[in-house]
Design a protein around this motif. Structure first.
Motif, PDB file in Angstrom:
ATOM      1  N   GLY A 187      30.353  42.019  51.461  1.00  0.00           N
ATOM      2  CA  GLY A 187      30.404  40.560  51.550  1.00  0.00           C
ATOM      3  C   GLY A 187      29.372  39.899  50.663  1.00  0.00           C
ATOM      4  O   GLY A 187      29.657  38.908  49.980  1.00  0.00           O
ATOM      5  N   ILE A 188      28.164  40.445  50.639  1.00  0.00           N
ATOM      6  CA  ILE A 188      27.111  39.899  49.776  1.00  0.00           C
ATOM      7  C   ILE A 188      27.487  40.080  48.310  1.00  0.00           C
ATOM      8  O   ILE A 188      27.308  39.172  47.488  1.00  0.00           O
ATOM      9  CB  ILE A 188      25.764  40.583  50.095  1.00  0.00           C
ATOM     10  N   LEU A 191      30.124  37.418  47.266  1.00  0.00           N
ATOM     11  CA  LEU A 191      29.580  36.078  47.071  1.00  0.00           C
ATOM     12  C   LEU A 191      28.721  36.008  45.806  1.00  0.00           C
ATOM     13  O   LEU A 191      28.815  35.050  45.024  1.00  0.00           O
ATOM     14  CB  LEU A 191      28.737  35.675  48.285  1.00  0.00           C
ATOM     15  N   SER A 233      33.472  37.043  53.911  1.00  0.00           N
ATOM     16  CA  SER A 233      32.173  37.726  53.859  1.00  0.00           C
ATOM     17  C   SER A 233      31.480  37.703  55.213  1.00  0.00           C
ATOM     18  O   SER A 233      30.902  38.706  55.651  1.00  0.00           O
ATOM     19  CB  SER A 233      31.285  37.072  52.794  1.00  0.00           C
ATOM     20  N   ARG A 234      31.541  36.577  55.892  1.00  0.00           N
ATOM     21  CA  ARG A 234      30.941  36.493  57.223  1.00  0.00           C
ATOM     22  C   ARG A 234      31.668  37.402  58.205  1.00  0.00           C
ATOM     23  O   ARG A 234      31.043  38.033  59.068  1.00  0.00           O
ATOM     24  CB  ARG A 234      30.977  35.047  57.709  1.00  0.00           C
ATOM     25  N   LEU A 237      30.466  40.918  57.706  1.00  0.00           N
ATOM     26  CA  LEU A 237      29.175  41.157  58.338  1.00  0.00           C
ATOM     27  C   LEU A 237      29.337  41.365  59.834  1.00  0.00           C
ATOM     28  O   LEU A 237      28.707  42.252  60.426  1.00  0.00           O
ATOM     29  CB  LEU A 237      28.235  39.978  58.060  1.00  0.00           C
ATOM     30  N   TYR A 264      20.491  41.191  55.761  1.00  0.00           N
ATOM     31  CA  TYR A 264      21.744  40.894  55.079  1.00  0.00           C
ATOM     32  C   TYR A 264      22.340  39.585  55.577  1.00  0.00           C
ATOM     33  O   TYR A 264      22.975  38.853  54.814  1.00  0.00           O
ATOM     34  CB  TYR A 264      22.728  42.045  55.275  1.00  0.00           C
ATOM     35  N   ASP A 265      22.138  39.295  56.839  1.00  0.00           N
ATOM     36  CA  ASP A 265      22.610  38.024  57.382  1.00  0.00           C
ATOM     37  C   ASP A 265      21.913  36.864  56.676  1.00  0.00           C
ATOM     38  O   ASP A 265      22.545  35.893  56.241  1.00  0.00           O
ATOM     39  CB  ASP A 265      22.337  37.983  58.886  1.00  0.00           C
ATOM     40  N   MET A 268      23.128  36.620  53.059  1.00  0.00           N
ATOM     41  CA  MET A 268      24.461  36.031  52.947  1.00  0.00           C
ATOM     42  C   MET A 268      24.420  34.522  53.113  1.00  0.00           C
ATOM     43  O   MET A 268      25.067  33.776  52.353  1.00  0.00           O
ATOM     44  CB  MET A 268      25.389  36.653  53.997  1.00  0.00           C
ATOM     45  N   GLU A 269      23.634  34.046  54.084  1.00  0.00           N
ATOM     46  CA  GLU A 269      23.554  32.599  54.280  1.00  0.00           C
ATOM     47  C   GLU A 269      22.847  31.927  53.108  1.00  0.00           C
ATOM     48  O   GLU A 269      23.167  30.781  52.759  1.00  0.00           O
ATOM     49  CB  GLU A 269      22.835  32.297  55.598  1.00  0.00           C
TER      50      GLU A 269
END
Length: 408
Positions: A187-188, A191, A233-234, A237, A264-265, A268-269
């Protein structure tokens, strides 16, 4: 078939075979899911038809296939909800059918009560199974010859669903229990790659001068279409976290106590915020074309704009370098990548200061709403801060990983 067509066909087959050999490939996961579902259905059918000689044996394999979920945790949770929904639907039919008889009015009452129960939040996505089970139970009930047979048939439906669900969960737990911890990385990467590709397109154009309206509109449209990617992506996770819960795989048991997704959270945000900032940049550039005629009359075409754009293009190129590292994020090389991200963040900040210096040297207004400089400088500052923050988060995670608290 021509030689070319045959060669292309075998190349596709070979490519599919190569993808199957990669543990993380979607082709391999899909094939494994199909095989596990087929096995669960077959075992359930054998138990319900061959061993139990059930009247409606299809309930068991149908339930088994539904329970071979993406993660072990979801298999367990959804099986409990599914059994509960089916039991509720059968119970509604049993109470109303045995008391009122198998007529149209009874069916209407069964449908009404079952549909109300299906709205119960506790049942989640399995809520619709309440009405489905009630309808099947009503059909089975009307075909029974006596009250005893009616009760027996209704009870058998619940038993078959329990057997099928148990087999489905058992197959998912015992045979290659799914692990999706790498979904957070993917996911990362997705993005970061999206930001990288868009800015890599924008930077050369800006370096050559003010882009035309069609170009800036294209950038803006592309930036606005990232909502689905962010959601995916979320979800990746969430799945990564969930795949370790209740998972009996030895790897999962070893990592469950030390693995944390917090870094990682946060990363990602931060990338989600960066996408928002890039979107603001494209919007600001595009809005300049809505009043070009007035700008030319007041200040002349491209006055002091090209030097600023060249400095800004260099800054965006530095963001491209930063996201290029994130687009290949790998837990196994996190320490090295964290160092590269830190260096890239330093270079990015130098480029941002050059953008600010250019606006000061040229006397560009940062407060005039008709000019893009203020918004572009603000978003450059925010991008720089997010990159520095991300480098710090992953750097701390890499340090913690060396002492047994690794991030995935």
């Amino acid at each position: 078939m021509s030689d070319t067509a045959a060669r292309e066909k075998w190349e596709r087959v070979a490519d599919w075979g190569r993808r199957l050999r990669r543990p993380e490939s979607s082709a391999r996961r899909s094939l494994l899911l199909i095989l596990k579902s087929a096995l669960a259905a077959t075992v359930s059918w054998f138990v319900s038809y061959e061993l139990m000689n059930a009247t409606s044996p299809a309930f068991a394999p149908f339930s088994a296939v539904l329970m071979v979920q993406v993660t072990v945790y979801q298999s367990v949770v959804q099986s409990l909800r599914y059994v509960g929904a089916v039991a509720a639907g059968v119970a509604v039919q049993a109470v109303l059918g045995l008391s009122a008889g198998p007529d149209l009015v009874t069916f209407a009452l069964v449908a009404l009560v079952a549909l109300v129960i299906s709205r119960w939040r506790l049942l989640g996505a399995q809520g619709s199974q309440v009405a489905t089970a009630a309808f099947f139970a009503f059909a089975t009930y009307t075909g029974a010859s006596s009250d005893t047979d009616q009760v027996k048939e209704l009870g058998q439906i619940v038993l078959l669903v329990v057997i099928g669900s148990a087999v489905g969960v058992g197959v998912n737990v015992l045979i290659a229990p799914p692990l999706r911890y790498r979904s957070a990385e993917w996911g990362i990467r997705a993005l970061a790659q999206e930001i990288h590709d868009l800015l890599d397109t924008m930077a050369p154009e800006l370096g050559e001068g003010a882009p035309d309206a069609d170009t800036t509109q294209g950038w803006r449209d592309r930036a606005d279409r990232t909502g689905t990617l962010i959601s995916q992506s979320r979800e990746g996770l969430r799945t990564a976290r969930e795949s370790l819960r209740l998972n009996p795989h030895p790897w999962a048991r070893r990592r469950r106590g030390t693995l944390t997704f917090e870094a990682y959270d946060r990363t990602m945000e931060a990338l989600v915020r960066m996408i928002s900032q890039v979107t603001a940049i494209t919007r600001s550039l595009d809005l300049q074309h809505q009043d070009e005629k007035q700008q030319e009359e007041e200040s002349g075409p491209d006055r002091d704009y090209a030097p600023f754009l060249r400095a800004y293009a260099t800054f965006l190129s530095s963001v491209v370098d930063f996201t290029e590292v994130l687009a290949t994020l790998d837990e196994d090389h996190l320490r090295d990548q964290a160092g590269r991200l830190d260096e890239a963040a330093d270079g990015l900040e130098r480029c941002r200061r050059e953008v600010v210096r250019t606006t000061e040297d040229r006397g560009l207004s940062l407060t005039d709403p008709t000019e893009p400089y203020g918004v572009l400088v603000v978003e450059a500052t925010r991008l720089s801060e997010e990159c520095r923050y991300t480098a710090g988060v992953l750097g701390n995670s890499a340090e913690n990983g060396s002492s047994g608290s690794r991030t995935a």
